[in-house]
Structure formats: C-alpha cells, structure tokens
Design an enzyme around this catalytic site. Structure first.
Site, PDB file in Angstrom:
ATOM      1  N   GLY A  13      21.816  23.916  17.684  1.00 10.59           N
ATOM      2  CA  GLY A  13      23.238  24.151  17.984  1.00 10.59           C
ATOM      3  C   GLY A  13      23.664  25.600  17.841  1.00 10.59           C
ATOM      4  N   ASN A  14      23.122  26.302  16.822  1.00 10.92           N
ATOM      5  CA  ASN A  14      23.605  27.669  16.596  1.00 10.92           C
ATOM      6  C   ASN A  14      23.111  28.657  17.656  1.00 10.92           C
ATOM      7  OD1 ASN A  14      20.980  27.538  15.609  1.00 10.92           O
ATOM      8  ND2 ASN A  14      21.317  29.179  14.154  1.00 10.92           N
ATOM      9  N   LYS A 130      24.232   7.383  16.676  1.00  9.02           N
ATOM     10  CA  LYS A 130      24.597   8.795  16.880  1.00  9.02           C
ATOM     11  C   LYS A 130      26.044   8.921  17.360  1.00  9.02           C
ATOM     12  CE  LYS A 130      22.589  12.983  18.756  1.00  9.02           C
ATOM     13  NZ  LYS A 130      22.485  13.660  17.470  1.00  9.02           N
ATOM     14  N   LYS A 214      16.664  15.957  20.452  1.00 12.62           N
ATOM     15  CA  LYS A 214      15.970  17.076  21.114  1.00 12.62           C
ATOM     16  C   LYS A 214      14.705  17.513  20.363  1.00 12.62           C
ATOM     17  CE  LYS A 214      17.095  21.169  18.772  1.00 12.62           C
ATOM     18  NZ  LYS A 214      17.468  20.567  17.534  1.00 12.62           N
ATOM     19  N   LYS A 276      13.485  17.113  12.577  1.00 11.29           N
ATOM     20  CA  LYS A 276      12.721  18.349  12.806  1.00 11.29           C
ATOM     21  C   LYS A 276      11.378  18.293  12.095  1.00 11.29           C
ATOM     22  CE  LYS A 276      16.981  20.930  12.826  1.00 11.29           C
ATOM     23  NZ  LYS A 276      17.357  20.403  14.146  1.00 11.29           N
TER      24      LYS A 276
HETATM   25  P1  ADP Z   1      20.339  21.875  14.870  1.00 11.38           P
HETATM   26  O1  ADP Z   1      21.612  22.026  15.626  1.00 11.38           O
HETATM   27  O2  ADP Z   1      19.506  23.127  14.892  1.00 11.38           O
HETATM   28  O3  ADP Z   1      19.564  20.635  15.225  1.00 11.38           O
HETATM   29  P2  ADP Z   1      21.136  20.600  12.361  1.00 11.38           P
HETATM   30  O4  ADP Z   1      22.440  20.964  11.730  1.00 11.38           O
HETATM   31  O5  ADP Z   1      20.990  19.285  13.015  1.00 11.38           O
HETATM   32  O6  ADP Z   1      20.758  21.795  13.315  1.00 11.38           O
HETATM   33  O7  ADP Z   1      19.998  20.708  11.231  1.00 11.38           O
HETATM   34  C1  ADP Z   1      19.798  21.881  10.430  1.00 11.38           C
HETATM   35  C2  ADP Z   1      20.459  21.730   9.068  1.00 11.38           C
HETATM   36  O8  ADP Z   1      19.752  20.811   8.239  1.00 11.38           O
HETATM   37  C3  ADP Z   1      20.461  22.977   8.221  1.00 11.38           C
HETATM   38  O9  ADP Z   1      21.483  23.868   8.581  1.00 11.38           O
HETATM   39  C4  ADP Z   1      20.649  22.427   6.796  1.00 11.38           C
HETATM   40  O10 ADP Z   1      22.020  22.458   6.432  1.00 11.38           O
HETATM   41  C5  ADP Z   1      20.245  20.966   6.914  1.00 11.38           C
HETATM   42  N1  ADP Z   1      19.193  20.512   5.977  1.00 11.38           N
HETATM   43  C6  ADP Z   1      19.119  19.244   5.507  1.00 11.38           C
HETATM   44  N2  ADP Z   1      18.073  19.084   4.697  1.00 11.38           N
HETATM   45  C7  ADP Z   1      17.435  20.290   4.635  1.00 11.38           C
HETATM   46  C8  ADP Z   1      16.269  20.759   3.939  1.00 11.38           C
HETATM   47  N3  ADP Z   1      15.543  19.959   3.161  1.00 11.38           N
HETATM   48  N4  ADP Z   1      15.903  22.058   4.114  1.00 11.38           N
HETATM   49  C9  ADP Z   1      16.620  22.874   4.903  1.00 11.38           C
HETATM   50  N5  ADP Z   1      17.750  22.487   5.572  1.00 11.38           N
HETATM   51  C10 ADP Z   1      18.161  21.206   5.452  1.00 11.38           C
HETATM   52 MG    MG Z   2      20.340  18.567  15.070  1.00  8.22          MG
END
Ligand code: ADP
Ligand code: MG
Length: 314
Positions: A13-14, A130, A214, A276
């Site tokens: 997203g970022n 979702k 994704k 992820k």
């Molecule tokens: P994207 O849009 O890139 O898919 P998400 O917000 O869905 O991003 O996922 C990334 C987020 O997951 C990070 O910003 C963090 O706040 C969160 N997160 C949850 N658990 C963890 C972890 N164990 N280590 C690092 N980040 C984590």
């Molecule tokens: Mg995400």
C-alpha cells in the site's frame, strides 16, 4: 555474461498511496526504487496490491447506481480490472519516464490485465473475511444486503462494511503472455491487486466476488516465472518477532523451518504480515536457490545486496 537475476517485486500500500494525487506522487518514488534494481543488473517483474484503489472504484460504481436506476451494480471482479488498469497506467508511465531519465531506452514497459483462477470450492468462499469499501450504518447495510446480495459485517464498533472472500490463487490465466513479454526483455506489471478473481466453467471464466491476497498471487507469479527472488516491499524494513513489544527482535536471515516455527508461535498478524511471511516461506521452500525478501521500498537496493531486510532461504 552471467544470467540476470530475475526478481518479482510485490508492491504494498505505501508504494501507491491512498488517493489519486498520493498515487501520482508515490509511483515516482516507487519507479526510482525499481529502476535502481534494473541498474543493479536485475530483470524485474512488478506485482502490486490495490486495497484503497479497489475500494474507491467500488464506491464510485455504487454511487452510479444511486444516480441512475438503470445502472446495475458493478461486479467486484470488474472493479479489480478497473483498479489494475488505473494503477498500471500510473506505474507504467512513471517507470517509462524514470528509465528514459537514466538513459535506458531499450526496456519497454507494459501492464498485463491479469486474471487469476481460484477454486470455486475454496473454503474461503464460505467465510468471507476481507473488509472492503466504506463504512455504512446498519439500515444502509441491510439495503446493500438485499439489493446487491452483499455480505455485510459489523467492524469493531466502527460501523458496517462489506466483506468478501479471499481465496487462494490457483492459476495465472495470462501467464504465457506474461512469460513471453518478460523473456523478451519487457518490464511487465502483472497480477495487480492479486489478479482479477475468476472461476472456470468449461471454457468460460466467470468473475468471482473475491479479493485475492497480492502476497500469495506474487508468490505464484514468481514460481511460474522461475524467479530467483520474490521481494515483498512494505511499510517495515524487517520482520520482527514479538512485534511492537518490549522484547521485539528484528529478523535478518531466516530458514524456511525457522519461519514455519515462528508462524506457529503467532508472531505475524493475520491480514498484514502473516500472508507475506507465508508467501516468502512458500517461495523460498519451493526450489533450491530461491530467496524471498521482505523490506521497505526505499531499501530494496540495499536488501538485494544483502545489507538489510529479512531474508528467507531454504
Ligand atoms: P502492505 O500494504 O504492504 O500489504 P500491510 O499493512 O498489510 O502492508 O502489512 C505490513 C504491516 O504489518 C507493517 O506495517 C506492520 O505494522 C505489520 N506487522 C504485523 N506483524 C508484524 C511483524 N511481526 N513484523 C513486522 N511487521 C508486522
Ligand atoms: Mg497487506
């Protein structure tokens, strides 16, 4: 000359922002990070999310039904297709410009509208999880359930939202075309928003009311293209154990077995970091020599040189 390292990048997203102007600005920074990798000698394929964008398109199409009673509701699969085209348009323009600015004139950039087949019997269809689109009140939620056959759920005291299924990707329908374009040296953007979810009915592909994660779609794309790396770019530089707690520990190098253990211990939040890490483990474990990386967009060059990020290997 040694073979170029092939990388599938999954943009979070970022990398794209939340609004039209934000996306326009974000893709410029994203394009720089991607072209950095190309200058490092990598062959790059780009996949991306679409959370805010598909929500925006969906809301706009609902507004259309209020304006004009003749307009039927737009299926979610069509909204995903619209978001792929919109994001692809901004990304391919920004990438083209960045390549030309650096004097690279022999890499054509193209977006592939991508359908991804899911299993119609995927258990995810029985429990939509979702949330997408805007919050509404209970009365509006009931109307949406009746008029559009949406599944509406109350979301932690903040109001009601539509929830959709998030089934696993099974097959990338356009993979042959994507592979041909990548092999001929094009910079390809594919599987946007996890791909347009479809199920197969004989020769017909039917759009499904779902959103594919994704991270899982990018993993499948990386395996299908026999990539060397899957790089998942997100909002953190590294993955942590005990994330956000006093004993937080940032991970640098993780084996598939270690990561599986950490998953079992519940270190990664479902819906954000868990998919992820699962995608990273799946890719790294699928064949020797495959590596997955999770890091920040701005750190992708450092990460590919082994200087930062969390690396997953067999
Ligand atoms: P994207 O849009 O890139 O898919 P998400 O917000 O869905 O991003 O996922 C990334 C987020 O997951 C990070 O910003 C963090 O706040 C969160 N997160 C949850 N658990 C963890 C972890 N164990 N280590 C690092 N980040 C984590
Ligand atoms: Mg995400």
């Amino acid at each position: 000359m040694s073979k170029k390292r092939r990388i599938v990048i999954a943009l979070g997203g970022n990398a794209l922002g939340n609004t039209l102007p934000e996306q326009m600005a974000a893709v410029k920074i994203t394009a720089k990070a991607i072209v950095d990798l190309i200058e490092e000698g990598c062959e790059v394929v780009v996949a991306h999310g679409n959370g805010p964008q598909v929500g925006m398109v969906n809301n706009a199409m609902i507004a259309l039904t209020h304006e004009d009673a003749q307009q039927p509701n737009t299926p979610l699969s069509v909204c995903v297709a619209m978001s792929q085209a919109y994001i692809g348009y901004d990304l391919q323009n920004a990438l083209r410009e960045e390549l030309l600015n650096r004097g690279i004139e022999d890499i054509p950039v193209a977006t592939m509208i991508t359908q991804v087949r899911v299993d119609e019997y995927d258990p995810a269809f029985q429990s939509p999880s979702k949330p997408i689109g805007r919050f509404v009140d209970e009365a509006q939620a009931k109307i949406m359930e009746e008029n559009f056959h949406y599944v509406m759920k109350e979301d932690s005291g903040r109001g009601w939202r539509r929830v959709v299924a998030s089934p696993k990707p099974v097959e990338i329908v356009e993979i042959g075309t994507i592979r041909t374009m990548v092999n001929s040296g094009s910079l390809v953007i594919a599987c946007g928003g996890g791909g347009i979810p479809v199920t197969r009915q004989g020769n017909h592909l039917k759009g499904a009311s779902a959103v594919i994660d994704k991270d899982f779609a990018s993993c499948l794309l990386a395996k299908e293209l026999d990539a060397d790396y899957l790089i998942i770019l997100t909002a953190v530089e590294k993955v942590a154990l005990n994330f956000g707690k006093p004993d937080e520990k940032w991970l640098e190098d993780v084996s598939v077995e270690e990561a599986e253990q950490y998953i079992k211990e519940g270190h990664f939040a479902p819906g954000s970091m868990l998919p992820k890490v699962e995608a990273a483990v799946e890719f790294a474990g699928s064949k020797p020599g495959r590596t997955a990386l999770i890091t920040l967009l701005e750190k992708s060059r450092d990460a590919i040189q082994g200087r930062t990020g969390t690396m997953f290997h067999k």
